[in-house]
Every structure is written in structure tokens, then in C-alpha cells.
Scaffold this active site. Sequence first.
Site, PDB file in Angstrom:
ATOM      1  N   GLY A   1      -4.106  -1.974  -1.283  1.00 44.58           N
ATOM      2  CA  GLY A   1      -5.199  -1.020  -1.403  1.00 44.58           C
ATOM      3  C   GLY A   1      -5.841  -0.963  -2.771  1.00 44.58           C
TER       4      GLY A   1
ATOM      5  N   THR B   1      -1.255  -1.956   8.811  1.00 47.69           N
ATOM      6  CA  THR B   1      -2.298  -0.918   8.872  1.00 47.69           C
ATOM      7  C   THR B   1      -3.215  -1.203  10.062  1.00 47.69           C
ATOM      8  OG1 THR B   1      -2.237  -0.464   6.526  1.00 47.69           O
ATOM      9  CG2 THR B   1      -4.398  -0.214   7.575  1.00 47.69           C
TER      10      THR B   1
ATOM     11  N   GLY C   1      -4.104   4.947  -1.156  1.00 48.87           N
ATOM     12  CA  GLY C   1      -4.632   3.581  -1.094  1.00 48.87           C
ATOM     13  C   GLY C   1      -6.113   3.561  -0.767  1.00 48.87           C
TER      14      GLY C   1
ATOM     15  N   THR D   1      -7.709  -4.187   5.137  1.00 47.18           N
ATOM     16  CA  THR D   1      -6.256  -4.019   5.094  1.00 47.18           C
ATOM     17  C   THR D   1      -5.678  -4.934   4.023  1.00 47.18           C
ATOM     18  OG1 THR D   1      -4.194  -4.333   6.315  1.00 47.18           O
ATOM     19  CG2 THR D   1      -6.047  -5.674   7.028  1.00 47.18           C
ATOM     20  N   GLY D   2      -4.621  -4.480   3.380  1.00 50.57           N
ATOM     21  CA  GLY D   2      -4.006  -5.293   2.320  1.00 50.57           C
ATOM     22  C   GLY D   2      -3.597  -4.394   1.168  1.00 50.57           C
TER      23      GLY D   2
ATOM     24  N   ARG E   1       0.682   8.526  -4.117  1.00 52.98           N
ATOM     25  CA  ARG E   1      -0.239   7.369  -4.221  1.00 52.98           C
ATOM     26  C   ARG E   1      -1.217   7.370  -3.028  1.00 52.98           C
ATOM     27  NH1 ARG E   1      -1.369   2.801  -0.639  1.00 52.98           N
ATOM     28  NH2 ARG E   1      -1.987   1.053  -1.912  1.00 52.98           N
TER      29      ARG E   1
HETATM   30  N1  ASP Z   1      -4.459  -0.981   2.461  1.00 51.97           N
HETATM   31  C1  ASP Z   1      -3.315  -0.160   2.745  1.00 51.97           C
HETATM   32  C2  ASP Z   1      -2.919   0.573   1.488  1.00 51.97           C
HETATM   33  O1  ASP Z   1      -2.917  -0.018   0.433  1.00 51.97           O
HETATM   34  C3  ASP Z   1      -2.140  -0.930   3.248  1.00 51.97           C
HETATM   35  C4  ASP Z   1      -2.429  -1.972   4.298  1.00 51.97           C
HETATM   36  O2  ASP Z   1      -3.562  -2.251   4.604  1.00 51.97           O
HETATM   37  O3  ASP Z   1      -1.471  -2.498   4.843  1.00 51.97           O
HETATM   38  O4  ASP Z   1      -2.555   1.710   1.574  1.00 51.97           O
END
Ligand code: ASP
Length: 344
Positions: A267, A213, A243, A264-265, A241
Site C-alpha cells: 500500500g 485483498t 494502507g 492491490t499490493g 497503519r
Molecule cells: N494494498 C493493501 C495494503 O497495503 C494490501 C494488499 O493489497 O494486499 O493495505
Amino acid sequence: MNYLPRLTLILFVCCCVISTTSAAEPKADKKPAKKLDYAIVVHGGAGSSPKSWSAEDRAGREKTMAAALKKGRDILAKGGTSLDAVEQVIRLLEDDPLFNAGRGAVMNADGGHELDSSIMDGSNRACGAVAGVKTIKNPISLARLVMTKTRHVLLAADGADRFGKEMGVKQVDQKYFSTDEQLRDLKKVQQQAKTRDKNGQLLPTKPATHFGTVGCAALDRHGNLAAGTSTGGLTNKKYGRVGDSPIVAAGTYADNATCAVSCTGVGEDFIRNAIAFDVSALMAYKGWSVQQAVRHLIRKKTHTIYGGIIALSHDGSIAVEFNTPGMSRAMADSSGRFEVKLGK
Ligand code: ASP
């Protein structure tokens, strides 16, 4: 009257207060030596260690991160706004298939692409976001249009695509987002999801190893902060879905009084814990520095969030923390700092 028990009690309470305060409050970092006129921090997603990528991928990501940082830095150096810097940096990253945003958006469980993005103006808390768009080449720009051209904050799915058409932003076919690598990742994650233990029970799906992301936080010469985030979400996510990236206060936040944040991570973790807002709240309510707040949220809550945070304080201090093996990030400011990092 016997004062001894009372005195002992008072001493005991004081000791408890002192010890809980020091345990809860992480060590403060040094402030920038000189007041910064502008600063910018960019991320290209948390996830696997760059050591596990091909040399070509590593070089490609490093090159695009540097180009994005330079673009944002130059806008700010010339007196441009933090909002412009954030939008332009994210657009550039959205156009590179190596990142999970725009062109490189990952596949959902149907093999399709649904993109999420948000942007926030720290000068007035104006914000805009789009969720689940399927045809928008650069979702960050549409998020900004939601902020400036509607009285709403978040438009989703078909309505958001339709708004994009009305605004005349560039639209593309779903094929534009599909790459062989994403298909390979989807198959891998779907295979994992079918894996059962020796008792026939489904094993929990591991988070995708490589997120990718993108996000940016900037402080301009006018003292205004802005932040934005853009993503394709998580590989094999359920259709529909949404995030944290298009959710203001979860994945993105900006307030001139405190900081600008992009996360980021996984969500769902960031939504449950309102992480982006919590960075700002810890600064506002506890008087913590941006580094203290970000470090606290990532390190003290490893059991609740998996990913990374970039944040930029109103004085130009930059904080980056993650609890994944790697996180691509890049930082620049008016002192001449210009750094790109992929791993630890
Ligand atoms: N946070 C984003 C989500 O869950 C994904 C990511 O940050 O890689 O959609």
C-alpha cells in the site's frame, strides 16, 4: 546566412521528440469490437503464485471468484448500478476467509485485525472510505454509507466503528476474523523480521507472499463506472497503519470520463505514487487507452510499486497488470465474456 547548422539542429530536436514519445507511450490495444453495454473486473489480490498454494485453496479461491463475478455480472445484466455490483461483489469476497478482507483479514503486529475499505462513484466522484475498523463484518458497505450518509470521505478507527453501530451494520467480535492460517502467517513474518545477516544487521522484511485483498470495477448499462477495494492490510503491519485501499486516488478511483480502478499490493507504494488516480490522469491528459496507462504504471515503475492493478475504461475495455508472481482476477462483459484466472 548558413542554414545547415540550423537545419541539423531542427532535425536533431525532431528525432529526440519522436524517440522519447514512442519510448514513453506503450503500444495501444485493440478497442472492443462491439460497444459493450456493461463490464466488470474483479481482483482477489496480488502476491504469490497459485502454484505455491494447496489444491484446496486454489479451488476455493477460483470458486468464490467465479461466484463473485457472476453476482456482479447478473446485477449489471439486469440493469442494476455499477455501485451495487461493486458493493455486492466485494461483500461476497469479504465473507470468504480465503481472501484478505472482511472475514479473512490478516493480523497486525498485535495479532489483531484492522480493516480498510473504499468505494467511488464515477458519475459524480462521490466517494466514501473507512480505515482501521475492528468490528465491521463488511467494511465496503460501511464505506458506501460514509459516501451517502455523511458529508465526509473517510472515517477512521473507533469513530468509524461507532458510525457502523449508528448505521446498524453487522458488527462482529475480533475473533470472527481470526483463522489458524493468519496466525501461522503472522508468526512467519515476525520471524523473518527478526532475521539478521552475518554482521548482526536486521534484514529487510520480505513483503508477505500472499496478499489477497479484494477489489472490483464495474460499468453499468447507464454508462456509470464505480470502483471499490477492501482489505485487512499487510500481515504484521504496525497498529494504526493505514494502507492504500481506503485512500481514494491511491487504491481506488472512478471517473466516468476515464476509468474505474482498484489496486492491490504494498500500500505504501500505491499511496506515494497516487497510482489509481494516475491511471485516470494518463488517460485524461495523454489520451492513452486504459491498457496503456496500467501497463505503463506497472511495468515502467517496477522499482516503485509492487502489486497489481485492475481498471475498466468507460468503453468497457478491461486492463489487468501485476508484477507479483500471481494475481487472482475475473472478468465479464455484455459480449458473453466470463473468465477467472489465478496465475500469470
Ligand atoms: N494494498 C493493501 C495494503 O497495503 C494490501 C494488499 O493489497 O494486499 O493495505
